[in-house]
Each structure stands twice: as structure tokens, then as C-alpha cells.
Scaffold this motif. Structure first.
Motif, mmCIF file in Angstrom:
data_model
loop_
_atom_site.group_PDB
_atom_site.id
_atom_site.type_symbol
_atom_site.label_atom_id
_atom_site.label_comp_id
_atom_site.label_asym_id
_atom_site.label_seq_id
_atom_site.Cartn_x
_atom_site.Cartn_y
_atom_site.Cartn_z
ATOM 1 N N GLU A 3 -7.077 10.460 -0.463
ATOM 2 C CA GLU A 3 -6.169 11.164 -1.362
ATOM 3 C C GLU A 3 -5.290 10.189 -2.122
ATOM 4 O O GLU A 3 -4.884 9.173 -1.593
ATOM 5 C CB GLU A 3 -5.262 12.109 -0.577
ATOM 6 C CG GLU A 3 -5.951 13.274 0.040
ATOM 7 C CD GLU A 3 -4.986 14.193 0.769
ATOM 8 O OE1 GLU A 3 -3.793 13.853 0.887
ATOM 9 O OE2 GLU A 3 -5.427 15.239 1.236
ATOM 10 N N ILE A 4 -5.000 10.546 -3.364
ATOM 11 C CA ILE A 4 -4.050 9.797 -4.181
ATOM 12 C C ILE A 4 -2.961 10.774 -4.592
ATOM 13 O O ILE A 4 -3.254 11.897 -5.009
ATOM 14 C CB ILE A 4 -4.722 9.211 -5.440
ATOM 15 C CG1 ILE A 4 -5.823 8.238 -5.058
ATOM 16 C CG2 ILE A 4 -3.683 8.535 -6.320
ATOM 17 C CD1 ILE A 4 -6.622 7.734 -6.234
ATOM 18 N N LYS A 61 -9.683 10.626 -4.448
ATOM 19 C CA LYS A 61 -9.869 9.369 -5.162
ATOM 20 C C LYS A 61 -11.332 9.086 -5.481
ATOM 21 O O LYS A 61 -11.624 8.289 -6.358
ATOM 22 C CB LYS A 61 -9.209 8.230 -4.410
ATOM 23 C CG LYS A 61 -10.033 7.384 -3.547
ATOM 24 C CD LYS A 61 -9.183 6.233 -3.009
ATOM 25 C CE LYS A 61 -9.903 5.454 -1.966
ATOM 26 N NZ LYS A 61 -9.106 4.404 -1.381
#
Length: 73
Positions: A3-4, A61
């Protein structure tokens, strides 16, 4: 971690139908001014679609798919 998260601010409606114009990641290191982008309006809760609304945008991502929106308190 796949995750970003990025601090996101709404600029307004995009010129593309069904999209909203945002600034992604402003205030971070080399992207201090952020990066303007268009995202699908259905990804953003209705109460956060007004200009100058701020939230954390979380996306995958690897695929670039928006996972969720986190409200900043």
C-alpha cells in the motif's frame, strides 16, 4: 508492503467526465508541491468532493488501484 498512502487535496472537477482533479502527496520531500492527477469521482466519498477537502488516499503500489480513502481528523 503493497500500500501507498499520500496526503491528497481536491482542486475541483476534472475536464474528464466522472473524474475529480486532486493534488497527490503535497508536502512530501521532493514532491513538496504535490502532483496533479485526475481520479474517478466514485472513489471519493461525496462529502470529500468539495475543493480544498483533504484526505489520505491509499492505493495498491503494484496495480495502481485505489484501495480506500482515510479521513484526516
Amino acid at each position: 508492503m503493497k500500500e501507498i498512502k499520500a496526503l491528497t487535496k481536491v482542486i475541483g472537477l476534472s475536464s474528464y467526465p466522472g473524474s475529480i482533479r486532486v493534488i497527490l502527496g503535497y508536502g512530501y520531500a521532493f514532491a513538496d508541491g504535490g502532483i496533479e492527477d485526475d481520479i474517478k469521482i466514485e472513489c471519493i466519498p461525496q462529502d470529500l468532493r468539495m475543493p480544498n477537502s483533504e484526505f489520505m488516499l491509499v492505493w495498491d503500489k503494484y496495480t495502481g488501484e485505489i484501495i480506500r480513502v482515510e479521513i484526516i481528523k
